[in-house]
Design a protein around this motif. Structure first.
Motif, PDB file in Angstrom:
ATOM      1  N   TYR A   1      -7.863   1.204   8.655  1.00  0.00           N
ATOM      2  CA  TYR A   1      -6.758   0.676   8.520  1.00  0.00           C
ATOM      3  C   TYR A   1      -6.782  -0.485   9.260  1.00  0.00           C
ATOM      4  CZ  TYR A   1      -4.150   4.288   5.715  1.00  0.00           C
ATOM      5  OH  TYR A   1      -4.004   5.232   4.862  1.00  0.00           O
TER       6      TYR A   1
ATOM      7  N   SER B   1       0.490   4.032  11.258  1.00  0.00           N
ATOM      8  CA  SER B   1       1.828   4.598  11.408  1.00  0.00           C
ATOM      9  C   SER B   1       1.711   6.283  11.573  1.00  0.00           C
ATOM     10  CB  SER B   1       2.576   4.147  10.112  1.00  0.00           C
ATOM     11  OG  SER B   1       1.761   4.660   9.091  1.00  0.00           O
TER      12      SER B   1
ATOM     13  N   PRO C   1      -1.120   9.948   2.423  1.00  0.00           N
ATOM     14  CA  PRO C   1      -0.042   9.752   3.711  1.00  0.00           C
ATOM     15  C   PRO C   1       1.391  10.065   3.210  1.00  0.00           C
ATOM     16  CG  PRO C   1      -0.551   7.733   2.583  1.00  0.00           C
ATOM     17  CD  PRO C   1      -1.576   8.905   2.091  1.00  0.00           C
ATOM     18  N   THR C   2       1.591  10.470   1.987  1.00  0.00           N
ATOM     19  CA  THR C   2       3.114  10.656   1.429  1.00  0.00           C
ATOM     20  C   THR C   2       3.594  12.042   1.973  1.00  0.00           C
ATOM     21  OG1 THR C   2       2.443  11.195  -0.684  1.00  0.00           O
ATOM     22  CG2 THR C   2       2.628   8.913  -0.327  1.00  0.00           C
ATOM     23  N   TYR C   3       4.813  12.058   1.660  1.00  0.00           N
ATOM     24  CA  TYR C   3       5.592  13.336   2.091  1.00  0.00           C
ATOM     25  C   TYR C   3       5.120  14.735   1.236  1.00  0.00           C
ATOM     26  CZ  TYR C   3       8.444  13.554  -2.178  1.00  0.00           C
ATOM     27  OH  TYR C   3       8.818  13.719  -3.405  1.00  0.00           O
ATOM     28  N   ASP C   4       4.773  14.503   0.153  1.00  0.00           N
ATOM     29  CA  ASP C   4       4.370  15.529  -0.689  1.00  0.00           C
ATOM     30  C   ASP C   4       2.753  15.749  -0.427  1.00  0.00           C
ATOM     31  OD1 ASP C   4       3.553  13.292  -2.179  1.00  0.00           O
ATOM     32  OD2 ASP C   4       4.462  13.772  -3.989  1.00  0.00           O
TER      33      ASP C   4
ATOM     34  N   LYS D   1      14.399  10.283  -0.533  1.00  0.00           N
ATOM     35  CA  LYS D   1      14.251  11.615  -0.786  1.00  0.00           C
ATOM     36  C   LYS D   1      15.275  12.609  -0.194  1.00  0.00           C
ATOM     37  CE  LYS D   1      11.661  14.988  -2.297  1.00  0.00           C
ATOM     38  NZ  LYS D   1      12.464  15.582  -3.274  1.00  0.00           N
TER      39      LYS D   1
ATOM     40  N   SER E   1       0.959  -1.275  -0.036  1.00  0.00           N
ATOM     41  CA  SER E   1      -0.092  -0.229   0.168  1.00  0.00           C
ATOM     42  C   SER E   1       0.895   1.059   0.168  1.00  0.00           C
ATOM     43  CB  SER E   1      -0.975   0.035   1.284  1.00  0.00           C
ATOM     44  OG  SER E   1      -0.189   0.549   2.403  1.00  0.00           O
ATOM     45  N   GLU E   2       0.256   2.423  -0.534  1.00  0.00           N
ATOM     46  CA  GLU E   2       1.220   3.493  -0.377  1.00  0.00           C
ATOM     47  C   GLU E   2       1.568   3.891   0.857  1.00  0.00           C
ATOM     48  OE1 GLU E   2      -0.852   7.022  -1.798  1.00  0.00           O
ATOM     49  OE2 GLU E   2       0.873   7.755  -2.954  1.00  0.00           O
ATOM     50  N   SER E   3       0.921   3.920   1.889  1.00  0.00           N
ATOM     51  CA  SER E   3       1.376   4.329   3.347  1.00  0.00           C
ATOM     52  C   SER E   3       2.424   3.458   3.847  1.00  0.00           C
ATOM     53  CB  SER E   3       0.011   4.358   4.186  1.00  0.00           C
ATOM     54  OG  SER E   3      -0.605   3.518   4.165  1.00  0.00           O
ATOM     55  N   GLU E   4       2.457   2.257   3.347  1.00  0.00           N
ATOM     56  CA  GLU E   4       3.465   1.236   3.692  1.00  0.00           C
ATOM     57  C   GLU E   4       4.842   1.560   3.257  1.00  0.00           C
ATOM     58  OE1 GLU E   4       2.693  -3.266   4.097  1.00  0.00           O
ATOM     59  OE2 GLU E   4       1.614  -2.339   2.416  1.00  0.00           O
TER      60      GLU E   4
ATOM     61  N   PHE F   1      -3.487  -3.105   9.028  1.00  0.00           N
ATOM     62  CA  PHE F   1      -2.396  -2.156   8.958  1.00  0.00           C
ATOM     63  C   PHE F   1      -2.532  -1.356  10.304  1.00  0.00           C
ATOM     64  CE2 PHE F   1      -2.598  -1.915   4.129  1.00  0.00           C
ATOM     65  CZ  PHE F   1      -1.863  -2.686   4.276  1.00  0.00           C
TER      66      PHE F   1
ATOM     67  N   LYS G   1       7.832  10.275  -6.518  1.00  0.00           N
ATOM     68  CA  LYS G   1       6.330  10.419  -6.224  1.00  0.00           C
ATOM     69  C   LYS G   1       5.717   8.968  -6.462  1.00  0.00           C
ATOM     70  CE  LYS G   1       2.254  12.161  -6.237  1.00  0.00           C
ATOM     71  NZ  LYS G   1       1.652  12.469  -5.053  1.00  0.00           N
ATOM     72  N   SER G   2       5.098   8.533  -5.553  1.00  0.00           N
ATOM     73  CA  SER G   2       4.444   7.403  -5.797  1.00  0.00           C
ATOM     74  C   SER G   2       2.885   7.807  -6.300  1.00  0.00           C
ATOM     75  CB  SER G   2       4.182   6.684  -4.369  1.00  0.00           C
ATOM     76  OG  SER G   2       3.590   7.411  -3.423  1.00  0.00           O
ATOM     77  N   HIS G   3       2.593   6.871  -7.250  1.00  0.00           N
ATOM     78  CA  HIS G   3       1.200   7.086  -7.957  1.00  0.00           C
ATOM     79  C   HIS G   3       0.367   5.880  -7.762  1.00  0.00           C
ATOM     80  CE1 HIS G   3       2.402  11.025  -9.880  1.00  0.00           C
ATOM     81  NE2 HIS G   3       3.231  10.352 -10.137  1.00  0.00           N
TER      82      HIS G   3
ATOM     83  N   GLU H   1       2.877   8.275   9.330  1.00  0.00           N
ATOM     84  CA  GLU H   1       2.523   8.784   8.036  1.00  0.00           C
ATOM     85  C   GLU H   1       1.040   8.713   7.882  1.00  0.00           C
ATOM     86  OE1 GLU H   1       5.186   6.566   8.437  1.00  0.00           O
ATOM     87  OE2 GLU H   1       6.747   7.972   7.804  1.00  0.00           O
ATOM     88  N   ARG H   2       0.507   7.564   8.413  1.00  0.00           N
ATOM     89  CA  ARG H   2      -1.101   7.650   8.244  1.00  0.00           C
ATOM     90  C   ARG H   2      -1.686   8.463   9.098  1.00  0.00           C
ATOM     91  NH1 ARG H   2      -0.035   1.361   8.155  1.00  0.00           N
ATOM     92  NH2 ARG H   2       0.498   1.170   5.906  1.00  0.00           N
TER      93      ARG H   2
ATOM     94  N   ASN I   1      10.368   8.842   1.878  1.00  0.00           N
ATOM     95  CA  ASN I   1      10.951   9.990   2.476  1.00  0.00           C
ATOM     96  C   ASN I   1      12.435   9.926   2.792  1.00  0.00           C
ATOM     97  OD1 ASN I   1       8.398  10.958   2.682  1.00  0.00           O
ATOM     98  ND2 ASN I   1       8.008  10.438   4.620  1.00  0.00           N
TER      99      ASN I   1
ATOM    100  N   ALA J   1       5.497   4.796   2.201  1.00  0.00           N
ATOM    101  CA  ALA J   1       5.847   6.160   2.356  1.00  0.00           C
ATOM    102  C   ALA J   1       6.907   6.576   2.938  1.00  0.00           C
ATOM    103  CB  ALA J   1       4.418   6.896   2.868  1.00  0.00           C
ATOM    104  N   PRO J   2       7.363   5.910   4.279  1.00  0.00           N
ATOM    105  CA  PRO J   2       8.289   6.122   5.074  1.00  0.00           C
ATOM    106  C   PRO J   2       9.985   5.961   4.028  1.00  0.00           C
ATOM    107  CG  PRO J   2       7.215   4.553   5.943  1.00  0.00           C
ATOM    108  CD  PRO J   2       6.465   5.074   5.111  1.00  0.00           C
TER     109      PRO J   2
END
Lengths: 263, 263
Positions: B107, B115, B75-78, A203, A191-194, B112, A212-214, B117-118, A200, A196-197
């Motif tokens: 979640y 976290s 949840p992502t940095y951007d 980056k 998943s995107e939130s998994e 999940f 960037k994740s899409h 981020e979430r 970061n 994400a760190p």
């Protein structure tokens, strides 16, 4: 790296009332980005002389290197791009001979006369250079103003593309120093939130790259990771960033599936 | 007729670099227009805290009645919409309990953990009212500020639509007085510039109506004429305008074919 900046302006009520999806903004944005511009804003505005000319004065005050204006060059009463630009630039509209000839040829082939409404398409702000339209009637133009390059293109996508690709891009190509490098890959089973760190983290090691994740990228399953940047050493940085990212992803999600991705 | 005004803001580099077509802007624009708002601008801006918060200060200074902001709630940095709004509103970000619970449920069902981020998705500008997201993780919010209604919705289209249709539209529906009336018809065997003078004529008789010709409307052949307006007598004015227009068109183009049109 400081990139030259651009703004895209799309003129037309139809873009604001939900009748037309702004694919022109996307097309122009992609071309400018690949060319080496940072597209700062894409704005859709109404066919309203006062509102639109006030808006352009705002844009001019931000001094982007390039402004591309799409839509409102046709023969109907609400096709007011050139009037709007003239007002914002405080430049009179002058009938351009080259544009009149182009319109005569275009409508002549169709056995139409150059009526008042059609002739309006040859009225350009003083100082504009005409850009020939090989697909439709309305010519575009290039205006240099206070260090900015303003390009006026039609709203009909095929006509916009013709003028953008054949006139605008070649002119801008001579001005930019750095073009874009990019790489995309697809990951499944996460998943995107998994992840994400991990993004970061990577980056912070590659501050000049855009990462960037899409999720659901262009309707595809999984997540597409897009890494891009400008300048000489970018290609190798992108590969390093990808390798580092995959290592971190796999710690989080051992079952991760990675695919190359091209679109 | 003076309508309440709206601006749509879509946050995300992907909208500016040509990766994503801004269908959210179109969807939101259509709904607001039908509800009785004049959508003044739709702007796509970058995921950049300084640029984006300065941009929102500009929007606030124009005092539209409604601002809908889409994208950047994930949840992502951007995903920085809430940080951007907080900075522009000069309001601290505060963890919202209702949002935390919603994220825990969302979640939790997927096994999940919540976290860092979430959990970021529960940090809202002080004073915001949370709008529940029934499709994805990120809640939206409603902020009332200096007489403006600001709505924050996700960028993922299905999530944006869920919050817009189930929360935003019902709130706005109570505020507006006039909704939209509209009629479309299709004409064949003519060019847009041939009928432009007829539309100009009819327009002067119906100054409160918006009349627009669309060539190649949604890929259809011919030209679609769109007449719309707001208020009590609009329905009958639209029919009169259509009849008058067809009469004038037929003088110009005797072979004109007219079809009803629904989309």
């Amino acid at each position: 790296m400081i990139l030259p900046t651009a703004e895209i302006v799309c003129l037309g009520n139809e873009l604001l009332i939900g009748v037309t999806i702004n694919t022109n903004g996307t097309f122009i944005g992609e071309k400018l980005t690949k060319l080496g511009y940072e597209v700062r804003r894409t704005t859709c505005i109404r066919d309203d002389l006062e509102l639109a000319s006030a808006f352009f004065k705002e844009v001019f005050s931000r001094k982007p290197d390039v402004i591309i204006v799409s839509g409102g060059l046709g023969p109907t009463y609400d096709d007011i791009q050139l009037e709007v630009l003239g007002k914002a630039l405080e430049a009179p509209l002058i009938e351009d001979e080259q544009a009149v000839r182009q319109l005569e040829v275009y409508y002549g082939k169709r056995n139409f006369k150059l009526s008042k409404e059609r002739r309006k398409m040859a009225l350009f702000p003083k100082g504009a250079t005409i850009l020939n339209n090989r697909v439709g009637g309305a010519p575009g133009c290039h205006i240099q103003y206070a260090g900015m390059d303003i390009f006026s293109v039609p709203g009909v996508p095929t006509e916009m593309e013709d003028i953008l690709l054949n006139h605008v891009i070649p002119i801008l190509n001579k001005k930019v120093e750095n073009s874009l490098f990019e790489l995309k890959f697809q990951i499944l089973n996460c998943s995107e939130s998994e992840i994400a760190p991990c993004i970061n983290d990577v980056k912070t090691h590659f501050p000049d790259l855009y990462i960037k994740s899409h999720p659901a990228y262009k309707g595809k399953i999984g997540i597409v990771i897009h890494i891009s940047g400008y300048g000489k050493k970018t290609e190798s940085s992108i590969c390093e960033a990808k390798a580092e990212m995959i290592e971190l992803f796999k710690i989080k999600v051992p079952s991760l599936i990675i695919n190359n991705f091209k679109d």
